[in-house]
Design a protein around this motif. Sequence first.
Motif, PDB file in Angstrom:
ATOM      1  N   LEU A  95      -0.769  10.474  -1.324  1.00  0.00           N
ATOM      2  CA  LEU A  95       0.067  10.641  -0.125  1.00  0.00           C
ATOM      3  C   LEU A  95      -0.389  10.407   1.078  1.00  0.00           C
ATOM      4  O   LEU A  95       0.174  10.208   2.049  1.00  0.00           O
ATOM      5  CB  LEU A  95       1.272  11.583  -0.359  1.00  0.00           C
ATOM      6  CG  LEU A  95       2.162  11.810  -1.507  1.00  0.00           C
ATOM      7  CD1 LEU A  95       2.859  12.897  -1.619  1.00  0.00           C
ATOM      8  CD2 LEU A  95       2.856  10.429  -1.721  1.00  0.00           C
ATOM      9  N   VAL A 140      -1.144   4.773   6.235  1.00  0.00           N
ATOM     10  CA  VAL A 140      -0.714   3.398   6.641  1.00  0.00           C
ATOM     11  C   VAL A 140       0.295   3.649   7.826  1.00  0.00           C
ATOM     12  O   VAL A 140       0.614   2.694   8.508  1.00  0.00           O
ATOM     13  CB  VAL A 140      -0.244   2.837   5.341  1.00  0.00           C
ATOM     14  CG1 VAL A 140       0.672   1.618   5.545  1.00  0.00           C
ATOM     15  CG2 VAL A 140      -1.223   2.509   4.434  1.00  0.00           C
ATOM     16  N   GLY A 141       1.156   4.737   7.527  1.00  0.00           N
ATOM     17  CA  GLY A 141       2.219   4.923   8.518  1.00  0.00           C
ATOM     18  C   GLY A 141       1.777   5.068   9.906  1.00  0.00           C
ATOM     19  O   GLY A 141       2.243   4.641  10.983  1.00  0.00           O
ATOM     20  N   PHE A 155       0.996  -1.247   0.048  1.00  0.00           N
ATOM     21  CA  PHE A 155       0.092   0.010  -0.116  1.00  0.00           C
ATOM     22  C   PHE A 155       0.715   1.529  -0.167  1.00  0.00           C
ATOM     23  O   PHE A 155       0.544   2.270  -0.533  1.00  0.00           O
ATOM     24  CB  PHE A 155      -1.230   0.106   1.117  1.00  0.00           C
ATOM     25  CG  PHE A 155      -2.206  -1.075   1.201  1.00  0.00           C
ATOM     26  CD1 PHE A 155      -2.270  -1.473  -0.212  1.00  0.00           C
ATOM     27  CD2 PHE A 155      -2.896  -1.310   2.245  1.00  0.00           C
ATOM     28  CE1 PHE A 155      -3.555  -2.419  -0.164  1.00  0.00           C
ATOM     29  CE2 PHE A 155      -3.977  -2.053   2.133  1.00  0.00           C
ATOM     30  CZ  PHE A 155      -4.023  -2.779   0.981  1.00  0.00           C
ATOM     31  N   ILE A 156       2.083   1.075   0.813  1.00  0.00           N
ATOM     32  CA  ILE A 156       2.707   2.408   0.792  1.00  0.00           C
ATOM     33  C   ILE A 156       3.478   2.831  -0.446  1.00  0.00           C
ATOM     34  O   ILE A 156       3.564   3.731  -1.288  1.00  0.00           O
ATOM     35  CB  ILE A 156       3.800   2.238   1.835  1.00  0.00           C
ATOM     36  CG1 ILE A 156       3.166   2.562   3.119  1.00  0.00           C
ATOM     37  CG2 ILE A 156       5.016   3.192   1.541  1.00  0.00           C
ATOM     38  CD1 ILE A 156       4.161   1.932   4.435  1.00  0.00           C
ATOM     39  N   LEU A 157       3.917   1.801  -1.270  1.00  0.00           N
ATOM     40  CA  LEU A 157       4.399   1.716  -2.521  1.00  0.00           C
ATOM     41  C   LEU A 157       3.536   2.135  -3.744  1.00  0.00           C
ATOM     42  O   LEU A 157       3.912   2.912  -4.199  1.00  0.00           O
ATOM     43  CB  LEU A 157       5.172   0.448  -2.857  1.00  0.00           C
ATOM     44  CG  LEU A 157       6.582   0.213  -2.161  1.00  0.00           C
ATOM     45  CD1 LEU A 157       6.844  -1.300  -2.610  1.00  0.00           C
ATOM     46  CD2 LEU A 157       7.572   1.152  -2.508  1.00  0.00           C
ATOM     47  N   SER A 187       0.563   3.600  -3.238  1.00  0.00           N
ATOM     48  CA  SER A 187       0.334   5.080  -2.904  1.00  0.00           C
ATOM     49  C   SER A 187       1.322   6.086  -3.178  1.00  0.00           C
ATOM     50  O   SER A 187       1.061   7.343  -3.407  1.00  0.00           O
ATOM     51  CB  SER A 187      -0.343   5.564  -1.508  1.00  0.00           C
ATOM     52  OG  SER A 187       0.747   5.065  -0.304  1.00  0.00           O
ATOM     53  N   LEU A 188       2.669   5.992  -2.733  1.00  0.00           N
ATOM     54  CA  LEU A 188       3.757   6.808  -3.332  1.00  0.00           C
ATOM     55  C   LEU A 188       3.782   6.902  -4.831  1.00  0.00           C
ATOM     56  O   LEU A 188       4.029   7.961  -5.406  1.00  0.00           O
ATOM     57  CB  LEU A 188       5.244   6.249  -3.047  1.00  0.00           C
ATOM     58  CG  LEU A 188       5.381   6.459  -1.423  1.00  0.00           C
ATOM     59  CD1 LEU A 188       6.613   5.652  -0.910  1.00  0.00           C
ATOM     60  CD2 LEU A 188       5.617   7.775  -1.134  1.00  0.00           C
ATOM     61  N   THR A 196      -0.538   7.018   2.245  1.00  0.00           N
ATOM     62  CA  THR A 196       0.782   6.966   2.718  1.00  0.00           C
ATOM     63  C   THR A 196       0.913   7.141   4.271  1.00  0.00           C
ATOM     64  O   THR A 196       1.237   6.362   5.152  1.00  0.00           O
ATOM     65  CB  THR A 196       1.968   7.480   1.948  1.00  0.00           C
ATOM     66  OG1 THR A 196       1.809   7.088   0.652  1.00  0.00           O
ATOM     67  CG2 THR A 196       3.114   6.912   2.594  1.00  0.00           C
TER      68      THR A 196
END
Length: 79
Positions: A35, A41-42, A14-16, A18-19, A38
């Motif tokens: 972002l 998720v963080g 998900f982070i990759l 959304s980036l 991101t």
Amino acid sequence: MTVDRYIRVFAGLFILVSLALGVEQSPIFVSRWALAFTAFVGLNLLQFGFTNVCPLGFILRKLGVPDEKGGSGKTACCG
């Protein structure tokens, strides 16, 4: 795979994604607002680190994903 491993895989994916959707230099750029996902998720990973409560973990357990391999009491990351 165990619940812990699925959580790590989903979070990384998900982070990759959304980036890739939120960075203007990306070939699949959509909007800088991607972002925000991101950040979500963080923050969820940070919260999970302190409380050991994860909504994805609840969903995976309901779907029958095991918490541990072999039931030996050891977590998946430690063998």
